[in-house]
Motif scaffolding. Structure first.
Motif, PDB file in Angstrom:
ATOM      1  N   THR A   1       0.833  -1.205   0.000  1.00  0.00           N
ATOM      2  CA  THR A   1       0.000   0.000   0.000  1.00  0.00           C
ATOM      3  C   THR A   1       0.864   1.250   0.000  1.00  0.00           C
ATOM      4  O   THR A   1       0.584   2.223  -0.705  1.00  0.00           O
ATOM      5  CB  THR A   1      -0.931   0.000   1.230  1.00  0.00           C
ATOM      6  OG1 THR A   1      -1.788  -1.134   1.171  1.00  0.00           O
ATOM      7  CG2 THR A   1      -1.782   1.253   1.273  1.00  0.00           C
ATOM      8  N   ALA A   2       1.942   1.229   0.787  1.00  0.00           N
ATOM      9  CA  ALA A   2       2.825   2.392   0.877  1.00  0.00           C
ATOM     10  C   ALA A   2       3.510   2.708  -0.445  1.00  0.00           C
ATOM     11  O   ALA A   2       3.897   3.851  -0.688  1.00  0.00           O
ATOM     12  CB  ALA A   2       3.874   2.164   1.963  1.00  0.00           C
ATOM     13  N   SER A   3       3.648   1.701  -1.312  1.00  0.00           N
ATOM     14  CA  SER A   3       4.294   1.934  -2.604  1.00  0.00           C
ATOM     15  C   SER A   3       3.347   2.569  -3.615  1.00  0.00           C
ATOM     16  O   SER A   3       3.776   3.058  -4.661  1.00  0.00           O
ATOM     17  CB  SER A   3       4.852   0.623  -3.174  1.00  0.00           C
ATOM     18  OG  SER A   3       3.798  -0.243  -3.557  1.00  0.00           O
ATOM     19  N   GLY A   4       2.049   2.571  -3.307  1.00  0.00           N
ATOM     20  CA  GLY A   4       1.078   3.244  -4.169  1.00  0.00           C
ATOM     21  C   GLY A   4       0.698   2.441  -5.390  1.00  0.00           C
ATOM     22  O   GLY A   4       1.315   1.445  -5.739  1.00  0.00           O
ATOM     23  N   GLY A   5      -0.367   2.857  -6.040  1.00  0.00           N
ATOM     24  CA  GLY A   5      -0.849   2.213  -7.259  1.00  0.00           C
ATOM     25  C   GLY A   5      -1.487   3.279  -8.131  1.00  0.00           C
ATOM     26  O   GLY A   5      -2.696   3.337  -8.313  1.00  0.00           O
ATOM     27  N   TRP A   6      -0.643   4.147  -8.694  1.00  0.00           N
ATOM     28  CA  TRP A   6      -1.121   5.408  -9.275  1.00  0.00           C
ATOM     29  C   TRP A   6      -2.076   5.226 -10.439  1.00  0.00           C
ATOM     30  O   TRP A   6      -3.016   6.006 -10.613  1.00  0.00           O
ATOM     31  CB  TRP A   6       0.091   6.247  -9.687  1.00  0.00           C
ATOM     32  CG  TRP A   6       1.038   6.437  -8.553  1.00  0.00           C
ATOM     33  CD1 TRP A   6       2.283   5.899  -8.423  1.00  0.00           C
ATOM     34  CD2 TRP A   6       0.808   7.162  -7.343  1.00  0.00           C
ATOM     35  NE1 TRP A   6       2.837   6.245  -7.211  1.00  0.00           N
ATOM     36  CE2 TRP A   6       1.953   7.025  -6.534  1.00  0.00           C
ATOM     37  CE3 TRP A   6      -0.282   7.908  -6.879  1.00  0.00           C
ATOM     38  CZ2 TRP A   6       2.053   7.621  -5.289  1.00  0.00           C
ATOM     39  CZ3 TRP A   6      -0.179   8.496  -5.628  1.00  0.00           C
ATOM     40  CH2 TRP A   6       0.971   8.349  -4.853  1.00  0.00           C
ATOM     41  N   LYS A   7      -1.845   4.213 -11.271  1.00  0.00           N
ATOM     42  CA  LYS A   7      -2.722   4.030 -12.434  1.00  0.00           C
ATOM     43  C   LYS A   7      -4.160   3.760 -12.011  1.00  0.00           C
ATOM     44  O   LYS A   7      -5.099   4.307 -12.573  1.00  0.00           O
ATOM     45  CB  LYS A   7      -2.213   2.871 -13.305  1.00  0.00           C
ATOM     46  CG  LYS A   7      -0.894   3.154 -14.002  1.00  0.00           C
ATOM     47  CD  LYS A   7      -0.489   1.981 -14.889  1.00  0.00           C
ATOM     48  CE  LYS A   7       0.821   2.275 -15.616  1.00  0.00           C
ATOM     49  NZ  LYS A   7       1.225   1.156 -16.495  1.00  0.00           N
ATOM     50  N   ILE A   8      -4.316   2.889 -11.016  1.00  0.00           N
ATOM     51  CA  ILE A   8      -5.663   2.518 -10.592  1.00  0.00           C
ATOM     52  C   ILE A   8      -6.280   3.616  -9.736  1.00  0.00           C
ATOM     53  O   ILE A   8      -7.492   3.833  -9.776  1.00  0.00           O
ATOM     54  CB  ILE A   8      -5.639   1.163  -9.860  1.00  0.00           C
ATOM     55  CG1 ILE A   8      -5.153   0.083 -10.832  1.00  0.00           C
ATOM     56  CG2 ILE A   8      -7.013   0.783  -9.328  1.00  0.00           C
ATOM     57  CD1 ILE A   8      -4.941  -1.267 -10.204  1.00  0.00           C
ATOM     58  N   ILE A   9      -5.457   4.356  -8.990  1.00  0.00           N
ATOM     59  CA  ILE A   9      -5.968   5.502  -8.244  1.00  0.00           C
ATOM     60  C   ILE A   9      -6.607   6.497  -9.210  1.00  0.00           C
ATOM     61  O   ILE A   9      -7.683   7.036  -8.952  1.00  0.00           O
ATOM     62  CB  ILE A   9      -4.840   6.191  -7.443  1.00  0.00           C
ATOM     63  CG1 ILE A   9      -4.407   5.297  -6.269  1.00  0.00           C
ATOM     64  CG2 ILE A   9      -5.275   7.550  -6.923  1.00  0.00           C
ATOM     65  CD1 ILE A   9      -3.200   5.803  -5.526  1.00  0.00           C
ATOM     66  N   LYS A  10      -5.963   6.720 -10.348  1.00  0.00           N
ATOM     67  CA  LYS A  10      -6.492   7.648 -11.344  1.00  0.00           C
ATOM     68  C   LYS A  10      -7.810   7.133 -11.925  1.00  0.00           C
ATOM     69  O   LYS A  10      -8.773   7.890 -12.095  1.00  0.00           O
ATOM     70  CB  LYS A  10      -5.465   7.848 -12.464  1.00  0.00           C
ATOM     71  CG  LYS A  10      -5.888   8.896 -13.494  1.00  0.00           C
ATOM     72  CD  LYS A  10      -4.793   9.114 -14.529  1.00  0.00           C
ATOM     73  CE  LYS A  10      -5.217  10.173 -15.539  1.00  0.00           C
ATOM     74  NZ  LYS A  10      -4.162  10.381 -16.576  1.00  0.00           N
ATOM     75  N   THR A  11      -7.865   5.838 -12.224  1.00  0.00           N
ATOM     76  CA  THR A  11      -9.092   5.260 -12.778  1.00  0.00           C
ATOM     77  C   THR A  11     -10.243   5.374 -11.785  1.00  0.00           C
ATOM     78  O   THR A  11     -11.341   5.823 -12.124  1.00  0.00           O
ATOM     79  CB  THR A  11      -8.886   3.773 -13.130  1.00  0.00           C
ATOM     80  OG1 THR A  11      -7.867   3.669 -14.131  1.00  0.00           O
ATOM     81  CG2 THR A  11     -10.166   3.156 -13.665  1.00  0.00           C
ATOM     82  N   MET A  12      -9.995   4.971 -10.541  1.00  0.00           N
ATOM     83  CA  MET A  12     -11.052   4.967  -9.527  1.00  0.00           C
ATOM     84  C   MET A  12     -11.435   6.377  -9.109  1.00  0.00           C
ATOM     85  O   MET A  12     -12.607   6.662  -8.830  1.00  0.00           O
ATOM     86  CB  MET A  12     -10.575   4.183  -8.303  1.00  0.00           C
ATOM     87  CG  MET A  12     -10.317   2.717  -8.557  1.00  0.00           C
ATOM     88  SD  MET A  12     -11.814   1.769  -8.723  1.00  0.00           S
ATOM     89  CE  MET A  12     -12.329   1.697  -7.018  1.00  0.00           C
ATOM     90  N   GLY A  13     -10.463   7.272  -9.044  1.00  0.00           N
ATOM     91  CA  GLY A  13     -10.717   8.591  -8.494  1.00  0.00           C
ATOM     92  C   GLY A  13     -11.356   9.575  -9.434  1.00  0.00           C
ATOM     93  O   GLY A  13     -12.063  10.483  -8.995  1.00  0.00           O
ATOM     94  N   SER A  14     -11.127   9.426 -10.746  1.00  0.00           N
ATOM     95  CA  SER A  14     -11.629  10.455 -11.652  1.00  0.00           C
ATOM     96  C   SER A  14     -12.204   9.936 -12.965  1.00  0.00           C
ATOM     97  O   SER A  14     -12.996  10.623 -13.600  1.00  0.00           O
ATOM     98  CB  SER A  14     -10.507  11.453 -11.966  1.00  0.00           C
ATOM     99  OG  SER A  14      -9.410  10.802 -12.587  1.00  0.00           O
ATOM    100  N   LYS A  15     -11.821   8.745 -13.400  1.00  0.00           N
ATOM    101  CA  LYS A  15     -12.281   8.292 -14.709  1.00  0.00           C
ATOM    102  C   LYS A  15     -13.712   7.762 -14.706  1.00  0.00           C
ATOM    103  O   LYS A  15     -14.378   7.760 -15.732  1.00  0.00           O
ATOM    104  CB  LYS A  15     -11.332   7.211 -15.253  1.00  0.00           C
ATOM    105  CG  LYS A  15      -9.992   7.769 -15.715  1.00  0.00           C
ATOM    106  CD  LYS A  15      -9.174   6.716 -16.436  1.00  0.00           C
ATOM    107  CE  LYS A  15      -7.875   7.301 -16.969  1.00  0.00           C
ATOM    108  NZ  LYS A  15      -7.077   6.276 -17.694  1.00  0.00           N
ATOM    109  N   ILE A  16     -14.188   7.265 -13.543  1.00  0.00           N
ATOM    110  CA  ILE A  16     -15.557   6.744 -13.488  1.00  0.00           C
ATOM    111  C   ILE A  16     -16.543   7.893 -13.324  1.00  0.00           C
ATOM    112  O   ILE A  16     -17.530   7.999 -14.056  1.00  0.00           O
ATOM    113  CB  ILE A  16     -15.716   5.734 -12.331  1.00  0.00           C
ATOM    114  CG1 ILE A  16     -14.791   4.531 -12.556  1.00  0.00           C
ATOM    115  CG2 ILE A  16     -17.165   5.253 -12.230  1.00  0.00           C
ATOM    116  CD1 ILE A  16     -14.772   3.556 -11.399  1.00  0.00           C
ATOM    117  N   VAL A  17     -16.299   8.760 -12.353  1.00  0.00           N
ATOM    118  CA  VAL A  17     -17.174   9.911 -12.114  1.00  0.00           C
ATOM    119  C   VAL A  17     -16.404  10.932 -11.282  1.00  0.00           C
ATOM    120  O   VAL A  17     -15.557  10.576 -10.471  1.00  0.00           O
ATOM    121  CB  VAL A  17     -18.476   9.479 -11.374  1.00  0.00           C
ATOM    122  CG1 VAL A  17     -18.158   8.912 -10.008  1.00  0.00           C
ATOM    123  CG2 VAL A  17     -19.464  10.631 -11.284  1.00  0.00           C
TER     124      VAL A  17
END
Length: 332
Positions: free
Chosen positions: A232-248
């Motif tokens: 978790t500490a290493s992050g998962g930027w691609k999926i954060i972007k998808t979940m955070g802004s690409k859906i709604v």
């Protein structure tokens, strides 16, 4: 013999590490996209709470260890094949930024490898049918829970100014994001715990008396919790972007509703030992909140791609594990 047990433990920890950075978005995407926390601070918070959640509860671990297939058919090469297949699927979907379920890839891999080894009769079909049902049920529950929560919240605060609502829910979203991170650790880390316990049972290192609950060793809990927190500490930027802004696009009040809805679903299913996907739950909740605002606010094309990955996860992992089993079988 001991080397294969060590390999299983290391692969299980790799699963937890991958799950950590793959599913970081489950807990923090909305709190980052709404600007409540910076990505760095959100990841630190999620890592700590993932660790804490992973140490509490073992119902899901018991389901993984004893509920998928008859233990007599789960030989070391079956477990190794399942873990390798799950790692492959997790890295593949992460590469393309698709929020798939590590949980279901692990269960699909285990089922596929067992069938390749002993045939279809070796599976516990009742438990598998329950798990398969929740592939649909958990996002649907998240969807409607998110929709209901946001409607109720908007009605309660209908006379409050938008600026005051934003200030209030920026603070409240810290609570909902924390709950989501905690339930993610509680639910997902237990999958790898279950696999390690299954291997320990096979090797005679862990004994479960008939009619008694399985006791997960402390070192297994700490190891899995630590690896998930590090992932978790290493992050998962691609999926954060998808979940955070690409859906709604979300505001703090919407992020709070989505995270709270998903956390309720996950707390409930973890209590009953049902290994559901945190990804499915939070994605369904985000879509439910978005749909309540305006159906056109949801990018249904992106949501459709995610759903296709959900459907493919178990069969794709099962096939990959079956193939891997055939490759490694001659070495055992």
């Amino acid at each position: 013999m001991i080397l294969s047990l060590i390999l299983i433990v290391l692969l299980s920890w790799a699963i937890d590490y991958i799950n950590g950075f793959h599913d970081t978005a489950n807990a923090i995407a909305t709190v980052v996209s709404t600007g409540v926390l910076s990505a760095r601070n959100a990841i630190v918070m999620a890592a700590i709470l993932n660790f804490g959640g992973a140490l509490l509860g073992t119902h899901v671990a018991t389901t993984i260890a004893k509920g998928i297939a008859d233990a007599q058919f789960v030989v070391p090469q079956v477990i190794i094949a399942a873990l390798v297949a799950s790692i492959f699927w997790g890295l593949l979907t992460w590469y393309f930024g698709i929020p798939s379920s590590t949980s279901h890839s692990l269960m699909g891999g285990l089922a596929g490898a067992v069938v390749a080894h002993a045939g279809w009769h070796s599976l516990h079909w009742t438990k598998l049918e329950e798990i398969a049902a929740f592939i649909v049920i958990s996002p649907v529950l998240g969807f409607f829970m998110g929709m209901i929560l946001i409607v109720v919240i908007l009605w309660i605060f209908r006379r409050v100014s938008q600026n005051r609502v934003n200030v209030m829910f920026r603070k409240l979203q810290l609570v909902s994001a924390s709950a989501m991170a905690f339930t993610h650790g509680q639910n997902d880390a237990q999958k790898a715990m279950g696999i390690i316990c299954l291997a320990l049972i096979i090797y005679g290192k862990l004994h479960v008396a008939p009619g008694h609950a399985m006791v997960v060793p402390l070192w297994v809990k700490i190891g899995c919790a630590t690896m998930m927190a590090l992932g978790t500490a290493s992050g998962g930027w691609k999926i954060i972007k998808t979940m955070g802004s690409k859906i709604v696009k979300l505001r703090p009040i919407h992020g709070f509703a989505a995270e709270t809805a998903a956390a309720i679903v996950l707390f409930t299913t973890a209590h009953f030992g049902i290994p559901v996907s945190t990804t499915h739950s939070i994605t369904g909740a985000i879509m439910g909140v978005g749909a309540s605002m305006n159906a056109s606010a949801v990018r249904w094309g992106v949501a459709g791609n995610i759903m296709v990955a959900w459907v493919l996860t178990i069969p794709a992992s099962a096939l990959a594990a079956a193939g891997c089993f055939k490759l490694i079988q001659p070495f055992f």
